[in-house]
Each structure stands twice: as C-alpha cells, then as structure tokens.
Design an enzyme around this catalytic site. Structure first.
Site, PDB file in Angstrom:
ATOM      1  N   SER A 205       0.860  -1.176   0.000  1.00  0.00           N
ATOM      2  CA  SER A 205       0.000   0.000   0.000  1.00  0.00           C
ATOM      3  C   SER A 205       0.897   1.227   0.000  1.00  0.00           C
ATOM      4  CB  SER A 205      -0.889  -0.034   1.251  1.00  0.00           C
ATOM      5  OG  SER A 205      -1.704   1.109   1.323  1.00  0.00           O
TER       6      SER A 205
ATOM      7  N   LEU B 104      -2.422   2.199  -4.648  1.00  0.00           N
ATOM      8  CA  LEU B 104      -2.182   3.625  -4.442  1.00  0.00           C
ATOM      9  C   LEU B 104      -3.307   4.204  -3.601  1.00  0.00           C
ATOM     10  CD1 LEU B 104      -1.194   4.805  -8.059  1.00  0.00           C
ATOM     11  CD2 LEU B 104       0.296   3.879  -6.247  1.00  0.00           C
TER      12      LEU B 104
ATOM     13  N   ASN C 170     -10.354   5.273   1.013  1.00  0.00           N
ATOM     14  CA  ASN C 170     -10.725   5.433   2.424  1.00  0.00           C
ATOM     15  C   ASN C 170     -11.858   6.448   2.612  1.00  0.00           C
ATOM     16  OD1 ASN C 170      -7.425   4.709   2.901  1.00  0.00           O
ATOM     17  ND2 ASN C 170      -8.899   3.657   4.196  1.00  0.00           N
TER      18      ASN C 170
ATOM     19  N   ASP D  47     -14.038  -2.050   2.100  1.00  0.00           N
ATOM     20  CA  ASP D  47     -13.175  -2.264   3.258  1.00  0.00           C
ATOM     21  C   ASP D  47     -13.984  -1.824   4.490  1.00  0.00           C
ATOM     22  OD1 ASP D  47     -11.312  -2.022   5.326  1.00  0.00           O
ATOM     23  OD2 ASP D  47      -9.878  -0.805   4.235  1.00  0.00           O
TER      24      ASP D  47
ATOM     25  N   LYS E  22     -10.253  -7.617   6.851  1.00  0.00           N
ATOM     26  CA  LYS E  22      -9.329  -7.261   7.931  1.00  0.00           C
ATOM     27  C   LYS E  22      -9.918  -7.818   9.215  1.00  0.00           C
ATOM     28  CE  LYS E  22      -7.755  -2.771   6.167  1.00  0.00           C
ATOM     29  NZ  LYS E  22      -8.111  -1.342   6.214  1.00  0.00           N
TER      30      LYS E  22
END
Ligand code: NPQ
Ligand code: MG
Length: 368
Positions: free
Chosen positions: A135, A162, A191, A239, A263
């Site tokens: 990342s 990226l 994000n 995510d 995760k």
C-alpha cells in the site's frame, strides 16, 4: 483452559516513512498488545486501532477502556475458555470489534499453542506462502510516487495499491501505469474520501485497467457503492463498510461490491473473518487480506488467514520492513514476492522480550 489474567501493553514504533491517506498522515504507530496468560499456555494478540477515530470509530484509549472495564472481566465467567467461547461471550457487547478481535486472537493463540496446532491449519489454510502487495501512501509529487513504487517493484511486490483522494487520483494512476506498464497489478484505495457526485470523475479511472477501487464512499453508504458500481467498469471493493459476515452478504446482494478486503480487526476477529471468506467464496466474490500496519504479531495471523482458498488476490501483507526498521518479532521478509505462512503452534511467533521492553510505553496487568 482457564484464563489467569491479561496483560495490556502499549508500544511506540516509528514508521520508516510517513504514511499519508485521505484521513491523515501517520509518522509512528502506538500499538496495543494483549498477552493472555492461561493455565495451559500464553498467547498474544494485537489491536489494530489508531490513536484517533479516523479510519473507524475505534481508537487506542477507547480499546483499553472497553477491554479493562467490560471485555476482559466478562471472560471470568467461562470455565472452559477457547477462541469460540470468547466470540460468544464478547457478542454480548455492541461494537468495539478491534478490541474484541485482539482479545480473541490472544486467547486463540494460547489455546492453539497449548494444543500444538498452527493457526493457519485451524482456519483452513491451503497454501504455505502468500503473494504480497504493498500500500503506497499519498505523496507530495508524482516523481516522488514513481520512485517509491519503483523501489517496491524492485523488492518484488506483486501488486501495488495507491492511496487516493480528491486532487490525487487520475494523474498519479496514469503516471504509474505509463511508467510500469499494463502488466503491473494496480489498485486504488480512497478510504471514503468521495461522494456519489464524484461518479463521473472516478469513472476516468476506468481506462487504467485497475484490479479494483476500494471504499470510495462513506462506510454506511452501501446504496451509493451499488450505484457507483454501475457507473464504472473498475471492480468495486469494500473495506470500512464490511463489519461482519452478515454485512458482507448484504453488500454482495445489493451489488455494492464484487471484491472484499478482509481485515480481522475491523470485523471482530479471525473467526468472523473466516466466515466472511466463506460467504464471499460461496458468492464468487474475490477476497484479499487487508492490513493495519501490524507488527509481526498481527502480521503472522493475517498471513495465516490469507492462505485460505478464497484469498485469490495479493494482500496488503507486506514485509515488516515496509513499515518498521525493527519489528518486535522475527521480521517477515519477502521471498520472491511472497511471505511464508508460519508453521509453529498458535500464531507461530512471539515478541522478542528485550526489544519489546525497549519500546513499551505503558502496561497493565488485569487479573481474572
Ligand atoms: C486500508 N491500510 O486499507 C488501511 C488503512 C490504514 C495498509 O492501506 C496507521 C495505522 C495508519 C493503520 C493508515 C493500508 C493507517 C492505518 C491507513 C491503516 O484502508
Ligand atoms: Mg482500505
């Protein structure tokens, strides 16, 4: 197995270079570790919270608080404690998935260590090494980014991710594609930095043949991701939005994603992470293992998880030196773009006591 007590330990580790994402820049990591002491064996867990509630609503001080006041005391009621029992007991409290995941991991490590069983085998791993991606944070300039990517490609990373945000998206992606060619496995992670109003802009990423775009919209915007997925050809990956096997099933049914970043910290532990893997595999949705800049403790468990059959894309399971000059465990070192799955009992690693003590900033023993 009976729990004697839990040691909470905070360590401070400087990052090899600042890591910038759409929610901020981190120059060091303040990490909460958990040592579970039982009548059978000891186990380690790592909490992936950041200092601020910037990636998710959890944060380190909050995790310490909920662990000492609620989660750890609740384990006193169990006479036969194992990883599954921890999950059931902690299910009585809402939220705090990262704190729960860390506690579950420590007990699971103690349990499996006492039984002589590796975590990877317990979870259902089918590989003895996993392909690794890296990342890459937001940089001050495109030339600086190209240098960074060049270094990682030379180290053998098999996929590059990226970090993007408004103002740092199309041009950096174009530059990396032009420099490294179309055979480079490339993806982006926002994000949550965009809104659905950015759909036409984000669709400009489509010609660059990305593996996926990760979490462009707010974490609770499942409908928005479903709409955006129809407005772009780049596969949609979630995510932050995926917090359980149920939310994964719902997001898939709504058409909000065709790929999932798993995760364990974000979803409350390795057992729930495996269920998400199972749900995705059943729906033909590819998964990969995300990362939270873990030390060797969390990294070992992530690599075990990433060896399950549905993990068909390289993960953010980078080598220890991607983030730290010195890891608290034996370092994970890339070999031919892969990391070896630990074969020892439990998570298969433990901190080196001297270095652990050197970086410890705070600790507390919680007896049961
Ligand atoms: C992600 N991780 O996939 C995260 C988010 C993230 C490897 O890209 C300090 C600690 C800073 C954890 C920044 C990667 C962080 C962090 C970003 C996690 O979204
Ligand atoms: Mg992400």
């Amino acid at each position: 197995m009976k729990l004697t007590g839990i040691e909470l330990r905070r360590i401070g580790l400087p990052l090899v270079s600042p890591f910038r994402t759409s929610f901020g820049t981190q120059t060091q990591r303040d990490i909460l570790l958990i040592r579970a002491v039982t009548d059978a064996a000891e186990g380690w867990g790592e909490c992936v919270t950041l200092v601020d509630p910037a990636y998710s609503e959890e944060y380190v001080d909050g995790a310490v608080d909920v662990l000492t006041r609620f989660l750890i005391p609740a384990l006193a009621s169990a006479d036969q404690l194992d990883g599954a029992a921890v999950q059931t007991i902690l299910g009585g409290f809402k939220g705090h998935r990262m704190a729960k995941a860390a506690l579950e991991m420590a007990v699971l490590d103690a349990e499996l260590t006492s039984l002589g069983r590796p975590l990877a085998r317990e979870l259902g791993a089918v590989h003895d090494r996993v392909p690794c991606g890296v990342s890459v944070g937001i940089m001050d300039s495109v030339p600086q980014l190209l240098d960074a990517v060049q270094g990682y490609v030379e180290e053998g990373y098999l996929r590059v991710k990226l970090k993007i945000e408004p103002g740092w998206d199309i041009e950096p992606v174009r530059a990396v594609r032009e420099r490294f060619g179309e055979q480079l496995l490339l993806q982006v992670d926002a994000n949550t930095a965009y809104t659905l109003a950015d759909a036409r802009h984000l669709a400009k990423l489509d010609p660059f043949d990305l593996l996926l775009i990760e979490q462009p919209l707010d974490e609770d915007d499942i409908l928005g991701h479903a709409r955006l997925a129809q407005l772009m050809t780049t596969p949609m990956c979630l995510d932050e939005s995926i917090t359980s096997a149920r939310s994964a099933a719902a997001a898939i049914s709504f058409g909000a994603c065709s790929v999932v970043n798993i995760k364990p910290g974000r979803v409350g532990g390795y057992l729930e992470a495996r269920r998400i893997h199972d749900v995705c595999l059943a729906h033909g949705v590819a998964v990969w293992c995300g990362g939270m800049l873990e030390t060797g403790i969390g990294r070992a468990a992530n690599v075990a998880l990433a060896a399950l059959p549905g993990f068909t894309l390289p993960g953010d399971t980078s080598g220890s030196n991607r983030y730290y000059h010195q890891d608290i465990t034996e370092p994970f070192v890339l070999d031919d773009g892969h990391l070896a799955v630990p074969t020892g009992a439990g998570i298969g690693v433990a901190p080196r006591p001297e270095y652990l003590n050197e970086v410890t900033t705070w600790s507390q023993w919680v007896p049961l």
